[in-house]
Design a protein around this motif. Structure first.
Motif, PDB file in Angstrom:
ATOM      1  N   ALA A 128     -27.612  81.894  15.100  1.00  0.00           N
ATOM      2  CA  ALA A 128     -26.559  81.756  14.091  1.00  0.00           C
ATOM      3  C   ALA A 128     -25.190  81.638  14.752  1.00  0.00           C
ATOM      4  N   VAL A 129     -24.951  82.434  15.788  1.00  0.00           N
ATOM      5  CA  VAL A 129     -23.681  82.371  16.516  1.00  0.00           C
ATOM      6  C   VAL A 129     -23.553  81.025  17.223  1.00  0.00           C
ATOM      7  N   LYS A 130     -24.641  80.551  17.833  1.00  0.00           N
ATOM      8  CA  LYS A 130     -24.622  79.243  18.493  1.00  0.00           C
ATOM      9  C   LYS A 130     -24.211  78.139  17.524  1.00  0.00           C
ATOM     10  N   LEU A 131     -24.864  78.119  16.363  1.00  0.00           N
ATOM     11  CA  LEU A 131     -24.575  77.074  15.393  1.00  0.00           C
ATOM     12  C   LEU A 131     -23.164  77.225  14.828  1.00  0.00           C
ATOM     13  N   GLY A 132     -22.735  78.466  14.606  1.00  0.00           N
ATOM     14  CA  GLY A 132     -21.389  78.705  14.118  1.00  0.00           C
ATOM     15  C   GLY A 132     -20.334  78.180  15.079  1.00  0.00           C
ATOM     16  N   LEU A 133     -20.527  78.410  16.373  1.00  0.00           N
ATOM     17  CA  LEU A 133     -19.593  77.907  17.384  1.00  0.00           C
ATOM     18  C   LEU A 133     -19.622  76.384  17.436  1.00  0.00           C
ATOM     19  N   ALA A 134     -20.832  75.818  17.380  1.00  0.00           N
ATOM     20  CA  ALA A 134     -20.973  74.359  17.454  1.00  0.00           C
ATOM     21  C   ALA A 134     -20.341  73.671  16.252  1.00  0.00           C
ATOM     22  N   LEU A 135     -20.286  74.373  15.112  1.00  0.00           N
ATOM     23  CA  LEU A 135     -19.694  73.809  13.895  1.00  0.00           C
ATOM     24  C   LEU A 135     -18.246  74.261  13.706  1.00  0.00           C
ATOM     25  N   GLN A 367     -20.337  79.968  26.477  1.00  0.00           N
ATOM     26  CA  GLN A 367     -20.498  79.387  27.811  1.00  0.00           C
ATOM     27  C   GLN A 367     -21.854  78.709  27.994  1.00  0.00           C
ATOM     28  N   SER A 368     -22.845  79.137  27.213  1.00  0.00           N
ATOM     29  CA  SER A 368     -24.198  78.582  27.355  1.00  0.00           C
ATOM     30  C   SER A 368     -24.411  77.316  26.528  1.00  0.00           C
ATOM     31  N   LEU A 369     -23.426  76.957  25.689  1.00  0.00           N
ATOM     32  CA  LEU A 369     -23.597  75.788  24.827  1.00  0.00           C
ATOM     33  C   LEU A 369     -23.689  74.515  25.670  1.00  0.00           C
ATOM     34  N   PRO A 370     -24.606  73.608  25.312  1.00  0.00           N
ATOM     35  CA  PRO A 370     -24.690  72.319  26.016  1.00  0.00           C
ATOM     36  C   PRO A 370     -23.586  71.383  25.532  1.00  0.00           C
ATOM     37  N   GLU A 371     -23.476  70.215  26.158  1.00  0.00           N
ATOM     38  CA  GLU A 371     -22.583  69.194  25.639  1.00  0.00           C
ATOM     39  C   GLU A 371     -23.126  68.740  24.291  1.00  0.00           C
ATOM     40  N   PRO A 373     -23.263  66.525  20.545  1.00  0.00           N
ATOM     41  CA  PRO A 373     -23.279  65.084  20.248  1.00  0.00           C
ATOM     42  C   PRO A 373     -21.886  64.450  20.170  1.00  0.00           C
ATOM     43  N   GLU A 374     -20.938  65.113  19.510  1.00  0.00           N
ATOM     44  CA  GLU A 374     -19.597  64.528  19.352  1.00  0.00           C
ATOM     45  C   GLU A 374     -18.918  64.351  20.708  1.00  0.00           C
ATOM     46  N   ALA A 375     -18.987  65.374  21.567  1.00  0.00           N
ATOM     47  CA  ALA A 375     -18.383  65.276  22.895  1.00  0.00           C
ATOM     48  C   ALA A 375     -19.076  64.207  23.730  1.00  0.00           C
ATOM     49  N   LYS A 376     -20.383  64.105  23.574  1.00  0.00           N
ATOM     50  CA  LYS A 376     -21.140  63.104  24.333  1.00  0.00           C
ATOM     51  C   LYS A 376     -20.750  61.691  23.897  1.00  0.00           C
ATOM     52  N   ARG A 377     -20.570  61.480  22.606  1.00  0.00           N
ATOM     53  CA  ARG A 377     -20.170  60.153  22.121  1.00  0.00           C
ATOM     54  C   ARG A 377     -18.803  59.747  22.668  1.00  0.00           C
ATOM     55  N   LEU A 391     -23.972  55.393  19.753  1.00  0.00           N
ATOM     56  CA  LEU A 391     -24.738  56.065  18.710  1.00  0.00           C
ATOM     57  C   LEU A 391     -26.219  56.132  19.045  1.00  0.00           C
ATOM     58  N   PHE A 392     -26.740  55.070  19.650  1.00  0.00           N
ATOM     59  CA  PHE A 392     -28.158  55.053  20.009  1.00  0.00           C
ATOM     60  C   PHE A 392     -28.451  56.100  21.080  1.00  0.00           C
ATOM     61  N   LEU A 393     -27.667  56.113  22.131  1.00  0.00           N
ATOM     62  CA  LEU A 393     -27.930  57.006  23.262  1.00  0.00           C
ATOM     63  C   LEU A 393     -27.740  58.469  22.900  1.00  0.00           C
ATOM     64  N   ALA A 394     -26.689  58.761  22.119  1.00  0.00           N
ATOM     65  CA  ALA A 394     -26.397  60.160  21.793  1.00  0.00           C
ATOM     66  C   ALA A 394     -27.275  60.701  20.679  1.00  0.00           C
ATOM     67  N   ASN A 395     -28.030  59.844  20.007  1.00  0.00           N
ATOM     68  CA  ASN A 395     -28.865  60.280  18.885  1.00  0.00           C
ATOM     69  C   ASN A 395     -29.955  61.247  19.327  1.00  0.00           C
ATOM     70  N   ASP A 396     -30.520  61.018  20.510  1.00  0.00           N
ATOM     71  CA  ASP A 396     -31.623  61.838  21.017  1.00  0.00           C
ATOM     72  C   ASP A 396     -31.188  62.466  22.333  1.00  0.00           C
ATOM     73  N   ASN A 397     -31.258  63.786  22.394  1.00  0.00           N
ATOM     74  CA  ASN A 397     -30.800  64.500  23.592  1.00  0.00           C
ATOM     75  C   ASN A 397     -31.585  64.099  24.833  1.00  0.00           C
TER      76      ASN A 397
END
Length: 552
Positions: A128-135, A367-371, A373-377, A391-397
């Protein structure tokens, strides 16, 4: 347990009555609920009401949708339930695996037996904390669980452990890019809240609809509910919002996000109002959408339905209700009316303590969060890739990781993207495999690109090597040496091959020199055949043109 069920069933004997409620099939325990024939008939009649009106709405859908922005505006918000990929359930040690036999992964806690006490799974809080930070949410340092009380046959306790007034995360947002084919553009949608809760069981309905059986395997499975702000205005935006959430939870590793398995479930709230009006229209909830394309179509249909009623002066017939999407009929139909807000009689869960977060814990997770989708795009854009590539490349990790590894090994970003989006993607689609299941490595893709770029092999030979690397593995260098695939770049050798082909085809040569210049492609193909595809195409065309014109 049985007494609880019998008491609840008898409370409303007009709705349900027991008929051997507990049965065993293949060693699996079911609770069976029998519906009266009168009820089944009533439900059928209810669903068939207004068929003529629905038909006219469906006919007008396309036309209405094209014009709905002229004078009307749709307001869309989404409630998304994400099933977490924890090893055990939220409040007990039972595992959950999709597709297991009914009622085989349950315990007294899942079944809500008297005297049992829940114990919180710490992974639920972490996710829940991970998703909260990511959002980009504000996290509640002190949150609590509450009991949401209602009766339904698949809720054995008679209440659901959820969060009400103090959720774990609030006031966030999500950024996304719309696909180019839908006009493109960047969007930001608000997130109202994220809260933790447990899932209910599942009802397995008979084909006749005369009875249902209760499977409690899913009871107690941890969920995160994500409530959006009503910021979306079309089916495309809503579907892309849901797809971005799916990407996000997969990147974070908190859920597999599979809609077909129920790991990502979206309930869409839609209302329509005249453009410029600040007051919201009557809200209608849509359920039963099992794909993003279905969500898009369901929303567009519902917008069209409501706009049509507005245009005909029948806006009072838009009532607060829950409607289901019928994929076969491509329309929504009434499931149940909502007279007002449901009174769930929330109160704090007495058997669970508060969830207290500390700064060090949050920082460690951050600190453990990966890159994401938005940052990757945005990073891919800086590599010079088109939005379609991005969009194609970032769609699938996994695809993104493969691409990144190829670039790190020296591959040109655009060429690597072309190979991944072209031949590799086609192979994966045809074979129904994922990129991490093939034997081609990012390093060998970069080697392949380098050998084509420096002229060692042709693009045609490169494709042949690619498919062998995908299916059998190995290295580009060893395959080139083993099969003698080095490109012929010696002008004298290619010239000799051209002379041989021209001498063997005098009739075609005469026709070419008589004006049929399209035969040059025929000669080039014959030379490539003689060279087993190894002749350098550019050098071949240059020499062939010179020799064809030499005799003119």
């Amino acid at each position: 347990m049985a007494l609880i069920y019998f008491r609840c069933i008898r409370m409303n004997h007009l709705f349900l009555h027991p008929s051997s409620p507990f049965t065993k099939k293949s060693g699996v325990l079911f609770c069976t609920l029998q519906a009266s024939h009168a009820q089944v008939a009533t439900q059928v009649n209810f669903q068939n009401q207004g068929k003529q009106k629905e038909k006219s709405i469906q006919t007008a859908t396309k036309k209405t949708l094209e014009h709905h922005k002229h004078g009307y505006e749709a307001i869309i918000g989404i409630e998304t339930h994400v099933q977490l990929s924890t090893l055990t359930k939220a409040f007990c040690s039972c595992p959950y695996l999709y597709g297991t036999r009914p009622n085989t992964t349950i315990c007294p806690i899942c079944m809500g037996l008297p005297g049992t006490l829940p114990v919180l799974n710490s992974k639920v809080v972490e996710f829940a904390v991970k998703l909260g930070l990511a959002l980009n949410c504000e996290l509640s340092m002190n949150s609590k669980f509450d009991r949401k009380q209602y009766f339904y046959p698949d809720l054995p306790k008679g209440y659901q452990i959820s969060q009400f007034d103090v959720p774990i995360a609030t006031k966030g947002f999500i950024d996304l890019d719309l696909p180019v084919e839908f006009g493109g553009g960047h969007r930001r949608f608000g997130i109202t809240r994220i809260h933790m809760e447990e899932d209910a069981g599942k009802l397995l309905h008979s084909e006749t609809g005369s009875y249902s059986q209760v499977d409690l395997n899913r009871a107690g499975v941890p969920l995160l509910e994500i409530v959006s702000e009503p910021d979306m205005r079309s089916g495309v935006e809503a579907a892309e919002y849901a797809a971005e959430l799916q990407r996000l939870v997969r990147y974070l590793g908190v859920s597999n996000g599979n809609m077909q398995e129920g790991s990502l479930r979206c309930d869409v709230n839609i209302s329509v109002r005249p453009t410029g009006q600040s007051q919201f229209g009557t809200k209608v909830e849509i359920k039963n959408m099992n794909s993003f394309s279905a969500m898009n179509r369901a929303i567009d249909y519902e917008i069209s339905r409501q706009v049509l009623l507005h245009r005909e002066g029948q806006s009072d017939q838009i009532v607060q209700e829950t409607r289901l999407w019928d994929e076969a009929a491509q329309k929504t139909f009434t499931m149940r009316k909502k007279e007002g807000l449901a009174d769930y009689r929330y109160f704090p869960e007495p058997d669970l303590p508060e969830v207290v977060l500390v700064k060090e814990y949050i920082d460690e997770i951050r600190q453990s969060l990966p890159e994401l989708p938005e940052a990757k795009r945005r990073r891919y854009e800086k590599l010079g890739l088109s939005m379609q590539d991005v969009l194609f490349l970032a769609n699938d990790n996994n695809v993104a990781d493969f691409f990144d590894a190829a670039v790190e090994n020296g591959a040109d970003a655009k060429l690597a993207a072309n190979w991944i989006m072209g031949d590799i993607a086609a192979y994966l689609k045809n074979e129904r495999r994922t990129i991490d299941e093939i034997k081609l490595t990012p390093k060998e893709l970069s080697e392949l690109i380098a050998f084509i770029k420096n002229g060692t092999i042709s693009g045609k030979i490169g494709k042949e090597i690619l498919f062998e690397l995908i299916s059998k593995g190995g290295t580009v260098k060893s395959l080139i040496e083993e099969k003698d695939l080095v490109q012929i770049v010696d002008p004298a050798t290619i010239g000799a091959l051209v002379d041989k082909v021209l001498a063997a085809n005098p009739k075609q040569l005469q026709q070419y020199r008589g004006g049929k210049t399209k035969l040059q492609g025929f000669f080039a193909g014959q030379v490539m055949k003689e060279s087993k595809g190894k002749a350098n195409p550019m050098l071949l065309n240059k020499i062939l043109t010179e020799k064809l014109h030499a005799g003119s």
